[in-house]
Design a protein around this motif. Structure first.
Motif, PDB file in Angstrom:
ATOM      1  N   LEU A   1       0.823  -1.206   0.000  1.00  0.00           N
ATOM      2  CA  LEU A   1       0.000   0.000   0.000  1.00  0.00           C
ATOM      3  C   LEU A   1       0.860   1.260   0.000  1.00  0.00           C
ATOM      4  O   LEU A   1       0.549   2.235  -0.705  1.00  0.00           O
ATOM      5  N   LEU A   2       1.952   1.246   0.743  1.00  0.00           N
ATOM      6  CA  LEU A   2       2.819   2.426   0.786  1.00  0.00           C
ATOM      7  C   LEU A   2       3.559   2.622  -0.536  1.00  0.00           C
ATOM      8  O   LEU A   2       3.848   3.762  -0.934  1.00  0.00           O
TER       9      LEU A   2
ATOM     10  N   TRP B   1       4.609  -7.322  13.989  1.00  0.00           N
ATOM     11  CA  TRP B   1       5.805  -8.100  13.713  1.00  0.00           C
ATOM     12  C   TRP B   1       6.001  -8.221  12.202  1.00  0.00           C
ATOM     13  O   TRP B   1       5.093  -7.983  11.420  1.00  0.00           O
ATOM     14  N   GLU B   2       7.232  -8.586  11.819  1.00  0.00           N
ATOM     15  CA  GLU B   2       7.574  -8.741  10.404  1.00  0.00           C
ATOM     16  C   GLU B   2       7.172  -7.491   9.606  1.00  0.00           C
ATOM     17  O   GLU B   2       6.580  -7.578   8.528  1.00  0.00           O
ATOM     18  N   ASN B   3       7.510  -6.331  10.153  1.00  0.00           N
ATOM     19  CA  ASN B   3       7.060  -5.079   9.532  1.00  0.00           C
ATOM     20  C   ASN B   3       8.212  -4.173   9.114  1.00  0.00           C
ATOM     21  O   ASN B   3       8.024  -2.965   8.966  1.00  0.00           O
TER      22      ASN B   3
ATOM     23  N   LEU C   1       8.276  -0.068   8.057  1.00  0.00           N
ATOM     24  CA  LEU C   1       9.041   0.946   8.789  1.00  0.00           C
ATOM     25  C   LEU C   1      10.010   1.672   7.866  1.00  0.00           C
ATOM     26  O   LEU C   1      10.212   2.890   7.993  1.00  0.00           O
ATOM     27  N   ASP C   2      10.620   0.949   6.932  1.00  0.00           N
ATOM     28  CA  ASP C   2      11.530   1.594   5.980  1.00  0.00           C
ATOM     29  C   ASP C   2      10.793   2.656   5.160  1.00  0.00           C
ATOM     30  O   ASP C   2      11.306   3.753   4.936  1.00  0.00           O
ATOM     31  N   HIS C   3       9.585   2.333   4.701  1.00  0.00           N
ATOM     32  CA  HIS C   3       8.796   3.312   3.952  1.00  0.00           C
ATOM     33  C   HIS C   3       8.461   4.515   4.818  1.00  0.00           C
ATOM     34  O   HIS C   3       8.623   5.669   4.401  1.00  0.00           O
ATOM     35  N   LEU C   4       7.962   4.270   6.033  1.00  0.00           N
ATOM     36  CA  LEU C   4       7.509   5.360   6.891  1.00  0.00           C
ATOM     37  C   LEU C   4       8.653   6.280   7.300  1.00  0.00           C
ATOM     38  O   LEU C   4       8.492   7.504   7.370  1.00  0.00           O
TER      39      LEU C   4
ATOM     40  N   PRO D   1      11.117   9.811   1.110  1.00  0.00           N
ATOM     41  CA  PRO D   1      10.803  11.250   1.082  1.00  0.00           C
ATOM     42  C   PRO D   1       9.439  11.551   0.479  1.00  0.00           C
ATOM     43  O   PRO D   1       8.800  12.536   0.843  1.00  0.00           O
ATOM     44  N   ASN D   2       8.952  10.703  -0.425  1.00  0.00           N
ATOM     45  CA  ASN D   2       7.645  10.944  -1.062  1.00  0.00           C
ATOM     46  C   ASN D   2       6.487  10.801  -0.086  1.00  0.00           C
ATOM     47  O   ASN D   2       5.410  11.352  -0.319  1.00  0.00           O
ATOM     48  N   LEU D   3       6.709  10.077   1.002  1.00  0.00           N
ATOM     49  CA  LEU D   3       5.617   9.833   1.944  1.00  0.00           C
ATOM     50  C   LEU D   3       5.599  10.826   3.100  1.00  0.00           C
ATOM     51  O   LEU D   3       4.647  10.836   3.883  1.00  0.00           O
ATOM     52  N   GLN D   4       6.632  11.646   3.197  1.00  0.00           N
ATOM     53  CA  GLN D   4       6.684  12.598   4.302  1.00  0.00           C
ATOM     54  C   GLN D   4       5.549  13.611   4.189  1.00  0.00           C
ATOM     55  O   GLN D   4       5.382  14.261   3.157  1.00  0.00           O
ATOM     56  N   GLY D   5       4.765  13.723   5.257  1.00  0.00           N
ATOM     57  CA  GLY D   5       3.643  14.640   5.265  1.00  0.00           C
ATOM     58  C   GLY D   5       2.372  14.060   4.664  1.00  0.00           C
ATOM     59  O   GLY D   5       1.289  14.612   4.853  1.00  0.00           O
TER      60      GLY D   5
END
Length: 388
Positions: A229-230, A255-257, A261-264, A268-272
């Motif tokens: 989804l991200l 777990w297994e996430n 976490l790397d995406h979040l 930079p595209n997901l910031q904000g």
């Protein structure tokens, strides 16, 4: 606890044996839990992080993402140790089970070994076990290492020693029968009883004051398909620019996430654009769901998926993965294959520009759930009123 025909004795497992739980303490815990579920005690003030989230959703332009701190590896959840000790001191070992006709296990605990069920069976007590899913067995890649073998032991114990098994969906029943067939084992009778919803999940009014956003509710774990989804959200930002919608992940880290976490934390595209919070009060959760363009449920596998059912009951549009549990529980939703990236992109872009109309939905209720339990399991006990 309040049924006029049955007497309920609360017990828990400790060291593969039953322990009696203090009845007054147990009733107080259940009363508090009921109040939380029905919304009576959910009206607390938002904490600073939650206020930042609502401010970020109302801001005309993306600001800094509101992201909860991920727990350290193998770190126990806050308060877990205290809760365990509280239960330990409020329970005592049961040398002989109290007089009863039925033992009802509604979780997956105490099934790692057969001792409890076999000792109850030797005393002529029926054993009913509720299984919520077989995901650690059918999809071990989404679970913690070792969980597959552990859950296999639990399910085998239930198949061999339970008098009856209750499941939350027909899909779970089908998976259980397929597992029994693979193991060349007979199965006790299986009853499907869909879980119910609380009264707070009633149709609400959309909140149009915020910029378009979507909501996902659930633990942040691998089977929820959130890394997928991200990745879609990054592409939405690349395609739509300033018109890209926001996404709120409501749930604690599981777990297994690592990929999530790397995406979040690093994209930079997901910031904000993407935010994450947990433990929202029910009123705030309902407000966020009601104001969303849609609730999203892209899971790779589910046994039931309560948040998807809750969203449908609220009258919020639902975009969900085309998997058996969703086809059974929320067939009115927009269902898309969990691997169809282009299909999800198109649906999200269309829902951003124009909020879909949620189809009519008949939600399962706790009344129907317990009526099913009573019809199938409890009638023989009513005459003696000694259900334990």
């Amino acid at each position: 606890m309040d049924h006029p025909d049955y007497r309920m004795v609360p017990v828990r497992s400790r060291h593969d044996q039953l322990a009696a739980v203090d009845s007054r303490w147990f009733r107080e815990c259940m009363t508090e839990l009921r109040q939380r579920w029905t919304g009576v005690s959910s009206h607390r003030a938002l904490n600073p992080n939650e206020r930042r989230l609502f401010a970020a959703l109302e801001a005309p332009q993306p600001t800094t993402s509101v992201i909860g701190e991920a727990p350290a590896p193998d770190e126990p959840s806050p308060g877990k140790k205290a809760r365990v000790w509280k239960q330990y001191f409020r329970s005592r070992r049961v040398a002989t089970p109290p007089p009863a006709q039925l033992y009802f296990n509604v979780g997956h605990t105490s099934l790692n070994t057969p001792e409890i069920l076999t000792s109850l069976g030797a005393r002529g007590i029926d054993r009913v076990v509720m299984l919520h899913d077989l995901i650690p067995i059918t999809h071990p890649e989404f679970c913690r290492p070792g969980d597959g073998a552990k859950h296999r032991r639990r399910v085998l114990t239930a198949l061999r020693h339970a008098s009856r098994i209750v499941v939350n969906s027909q899909y779970t029943a089908d998976e259980l029968l397929a597992f029994a067939d693979r193991e060349k084992m007979p199965s006790p009778p299986i009853d499907v009883a869909h879980l119910g919803l609380e009264p707070i999940f009633q149709r609400g009014q959309p909140n149009g004051a915020r910029r378009p956003y979507f909501v996902h509710v659930g633990t942040i774990e691998a089977r929820k398909n959130l890394a997928f989804l991200l990745t879609i959200w990054r592409r939405l930002h690349e395609k739509m620019g300033d018109q890209a919608p926001r996404l709120v992940l409501i749930g604690r880290y599981g777990w297994e996430n690592e990929a999530v976490l790397d995406h979040l934390q690093r994209s930079p595209n997901l910031q904000g654009l993407v935010h994450q919070v947990e433990n929202l009060p029910d009123t705030a959760l309902a407000d966020l769901m009601n104001g969303a363009q849609a609730v999203l449920a892209p899971s790779s596998v589910e046994g039931f998926d309560l948040p998807a059912v809750e969203a449908s009951a609220l009258g919020v549009p639902l975009i969900a993965s085309d998997i058996p549990a969703h086809r059974e529980m929320v067939p009115q939703a927009t269902l898309i294959d969990p691997l169809d990236g282009l299909g999800w992109m198109a649906a999200l872009e269309a829902a951003t520009r124009l909020r879909p109309v949620a189809p009519a939905y008949s939600a399962p209720t706790w009344k129907s759930h317990f009526q099913s339990i009573e019809d199938h399991l409890l009638p023989p006990l009513a005459a003696t009123a000694t259900a334990g």
